[in-house]
Design an enzyme around this catalytic site. Sequence first.
Site, mmCIF file in Angstrom:
data_model
loop_
_atom_site.group_PDB
_atom_site.id
_atom_site.type_symbol
_atom_site.label_atom_id
_atom_site.label_comp_id
_atom_site.label_asym_id
_atom_site.label_seq_id
_atom_site.Cartn_x
_atom_site.Cartn_y
_atom_site.Cartn_z
ATOM 1 N N GLY A 225 -8.813 -2.064 -2.426
ATOM 2 C CA GLY A 225 -8.550 -3.481 -2.675
ATOM 3 C C GLY A 225 -8.106 -4.243 -1.454
ATOM 4 N N GLY B 172 0.830 -1.188 0.000
ATOM 5 C CA GLY B 172 0.000 0.000 0.000
ATOM 6 C C GLY B 172 0.868 1.243 0.000
ATOM 7 N N ILE C 203 5.093 2.724 6.432
ATOM 8 C CA ILE C 203 5.523 1.320 6.543
ATOM 9 C C ILE C 203 6.032 0.788 5.205
ATOM 10 C CG2 ILE C 203 4.774 -1.029 7.097
ATOM 11 C CD1 ILE C 203 2.824 0.273 9.140
ATOM 12 N N GLU D 139 -1.971 -3.670 -6.412
ATOM 13 C CA GLU D 139 -3.019 -2.726 -6.804
ATOM 14 C C GLU D 139 -2.402 -1.392 -7.212
ATOM 15 O OE1 GLU D 139 -6.040 -0.177 -4.045
ATOM 16 O OE2 GLU D 139 -6.019 -2.333 -3.758
ATOM 17 N N GLY E 65 2.340 4.754 2.396
ATOM 18 C CA GLY E 65 2.573 5.252 3.749
ATOM 19 C C GLY E 65 3.966 4.967 4.253
#
Length: 440
Positions: free
Chosen positions: A346, A225, A229, A248, A227
């Site tokens: 997703g 994703g 992290i 995604e 960010g």
Amino acid sequence: MFGARAPGLRGLLEMAKVISLEDAASTLIQSNSRIVTAMAVSEPRGFFSKLESFVEDKENVQVYCANPNQAYNAFRQPDLQGKLYLNTMFLSHAVRSLHGHGVVYYSPHNLRSWGPLLCRRPVDVFWGTCSPPTDKGYVSLGPSAVYEPEVLLHARKVVLEVNPKLPFCHGSTAMRLSDVDYLIESQDEGWDLLTERKRPVDDIDKKIAENVASLIPDGATIQLGIGGIPNALATTLLNHRDLGVHTEMINDAVVELSKSGVVTGNCKSQWPRKMVGSFALGTQDLYDFIHDNPGVIFKPGSQVNDPVIFGNNRSMISINTCVEIDLTGQVCSESVGHRELSGVGGAADTHIGAQRSSGGRAIIAVRSQSKKGTSKIVHELLPGAKVSITRNDIDTVVTEYGIAELKGLNTAERCSSLISIAHPSARDELMDLARKYCYI
């Protein structure tokens, strides 16, 4: 500027009609029109910047989009209620406060279904952005293929605003000019692309990333994703080998891993040696990397996020985050109580899909506390919180305090495992509440 190496439009007029923004709008936008626009980097800036003037004398104009770049004037006009309905499949921070006030509405659907759902009904106009045409008569929709290629081929009319700054991307976003009805030439050098700066990484992000990295074998295929992290993972994965990318969203982290030689795609079982995504969002460095790069391909979300296709990758590792998770494993990643923040995107697609993979794993990586110091592991979700991933589908949860492998555990075991990775200041209260509600 990406378009500097491409020929102009004038020699290709026979393939698509060049038209002004105003003429396209007056010709195509009517009462009861159903218009789908491209998302994120490929959002048609011209269309949205003047949308209020295009619909002021119309009724029931339905516009569908996702992750709007900004709160355009049309989104904030109370007098457009009944004239314009803006249906977004993902709320950006720019428009989340406008949701439910008469113009902007959120449509909650898993990302893999966006394209098929939009195509279930007639689409009057697909309105997007493209790169300048090539001498072979092709344009690219840029790094946005979530639903755009499917809707473009389904729509009655197709309008594309040419932006010379848009990267030419390979895969399903490359379109023939013969599939385009109208082109709108850019003004001057085009508009700047939507960028997402790399979020700073702190010690907590680094520790979480170290814990996540310990779960990723060499040769795995990863989904990340956005960010702190994922950005931290770009560093903690530097000693890994032959990772692949099926994700995604393509972001700066996977680009850094590719440039460092960690991402090769050599072990991928689908689209080997190719980085596969549905869209890209990040810095200009990311857009420079994907421009005319045949090693990066964009496919519709209905393919990339399909749990069966996703799970056909060997050792598929999905890494997402969340707003909060309760002691039984219910994950909320899209709201704070009743207040909508973003959307499910997703998260469920990839979390479920990764668990279908041989050697795969689905990870929720989350800080133990919010910025306000409240625990993100809670005995119950806030009233009105939306369940993005059910407790029936939860796999692995990671915080800076450790790893909780929840799949196959009963409720009592889940509670104990999650409490063990919660912030130390929250553990006693969580244990007391778990006992009070008979979870343990």
